[in-house]
Scaffold this active site. Structure first.
Site, PDB file in Angstrom:
ATOM      1  N   TYR A 148       0.822  -1.249   0.067  1.00 55.86           N
ATOM      2  CA  TYR A 148       0.008   0.012  -0.002  1.00 55.86           C
ATOM      3  C   TYR A 148       0.879   1.099   0.018  1.00 55.86           C
ATOM      4  CZ  TYR A 148      -3.562   3.500   1.719  1.00 55.86           C
ATOM      5  OH  TYR A 148      -4.246   4.578   1.943  1.00 55.86           O
TER       6      TYR A 148
ATOM      7  N   HIS B 118      -9.149  -1.495  10.493  1.00 51.69           N
ATOM      8  CA  HIS B 118      -8.051  -0.840  11.214  1.00 51.69           C
ATOM      9  C   HIS B 118      -8.416  -1.270  12.699  1.00 51.69           C
ATOM     10  CE1 HIS B 118      -7.258   1.033   7.128  1.00 51.69           C
ATOM     11  NE2 HIS B 118      -6.045   0.749   7.602  1.00 51.69           N
TER      12      HIS B 118
ATOM     13  N   TRP C  33      -3.800  -8.809  18.956  1.00 48.43           N
ATOM     14  CA  TRP C  33      -2.687  -8.978  18.336  1.00 48.43           C
ATOM     15  C   TRP C  33      -1.586  -7.969  18.804  1.00 48.43           C
ATOM     16  CZ3 TRP C  33      -2.200 -10.198  12.413  1.00 48.43           C
ATOM     17  CH2 TRP C  33      -3.107 -11.038  12.118  1.00 48.43           C
TER      18      TRP C  33
ATOM     19  N   ASP D 275       3.434  -6.468  15.361  1.00 51.16           N
ATOM     20  CA  ASP D 275       2.938  -5.194  16.013  1.00 51.16           C
ATOM     21  C   ASP D 275       2.945  -4.082  14.927  1.00 51.16           C
ATOM     22  OD1 ASP D 275       2.598  -5.473  18.855  1.00 51.16           O
ATOM     23  OD2 ASP D 275       4.804  -5.390  19.202  1.00 51.16           O
TER      24      ASP D 275
END
Length: 273
Positions: free
Chosen positions: A94, A137, A160, A227
């Site tokens: 992206y 998101h 996560w 992360d």
């Protein structure tokens, strides 16, 4: 198809264009569809920017993202950090497409004299966001997860990563206001950051959302999951010099977003089926 884009511009003859169209998503979506994220976003940029030139659009504002900056860019990240280091691998596809769109606007300015500019918003959130856990998101994902856990009486929510990365968030209404401001008051090459200049850890964000949602269970983290970038805080000096700053505080914006989610939760679930 580019012919459809050119036909649209020829028919509507817009004076100004806000190029916000994009294929977007979180870490999971980027990881699963790298070719789509790269190809689709490059195609959107090249087709719309060229059609705008042909239609003699007076001004175009190209939206990117702060993921265009290097993973370990000095904090806060200034616009000068662009192309000074390696990108975050989880969203590099992206990012490369968005970097290309910035450079395309700069090239069209130099070669054709087009008044095309670029803005790099920080992480956005607000009503009408994508709450699909596979593609969303962090803020909509956390709202959806914690709302479901609250409804089901689940004791734990697993997130996560480690919870230590720091992120900056901007309400979508503030972003829209900033974009109009830039369209009226900025003309030049290179990106302009749009943000608040403040950040917090993902762990603290999770606690804040838990408070808004009313989730009283345990928030756990899975350090085996990625992360992403350790920290991503924008330097908004350039924007403040143009006399603009954000107005909606994070807690206020999260409460508004959660209210919208609750009001539309049933229709969102039907759309996901």
């Amino acid at each position: 198809m580019i012919s459809d884009v050119e036909s649209f511009f020829a028919k509507t003859r817009p004076q100004a264009v806000f190029l916000a169209a994009a294929r977007v998503g979180g870490i999971v979506a980027n990881d699963r569809s790298p070719a789509s994220f790269l190809y689709d976003n490059i195609a959107i940029a090249t087709n719309v920017i060229e059609a705008a030139r042909q239609a003699r659009v007076e001004k175009l504002l190209n939206l990117g993202s702060t993921c265009v900056y290097p993973k370990f860019a000095p904090q806060p990240i200034s616009e000068n950090a662009l192309l000074t280091g390696s990108l975050e691998p989880t969203n590099q596809w992206y990012a490369v497409a968005k970097i290309a769109s910035i450079k395309l606007c700069d090239a069209y300015r130099r070669q054709y004299g087009c008044d095309f500019i670029s803005a790099m918003p920080t992480n956005l959130y607000g009503p009408n966001d994508n709450f699909d856990l596979e593609a969303s998101h962090v803020i909509p994902a956390l709202i959806a997860k914690m709302a479901a856990a609250t409804d089901e009486g689940t004791a734990d929510v697993m997130l996560w990563g480690t919870g230590t990365p720091r992120r900056e968030f901007l309400h979508v209404d503030d972003c829209a206001d900033a974009l109009v401001h830039l369209m009226q008051h900025f003309s030049g090459e290179g990106p302009v950051n749009i943000g608040t200049g403040d950040d917090l850890t993902i762990a603290d964000l999770a606690k804040l959302i838990a408070s808004v949602v009313g989730f009283r269970g345990r928030i756990a983290f899975d350090p085996s999951r990625p992360d992403g970038t350790p920290r991503k805080l924008t330097d908004v000096t350039r924007l403040r010099e143009l006399v603009w700053s954000a107005r909606i505080a994070l807690a206020e914006g999260l409460a508004q977003t959660y209210t919208w989610y609750r009001e539309h939760a049933s229709s969102l679930r039907r759309a996901a089926v």
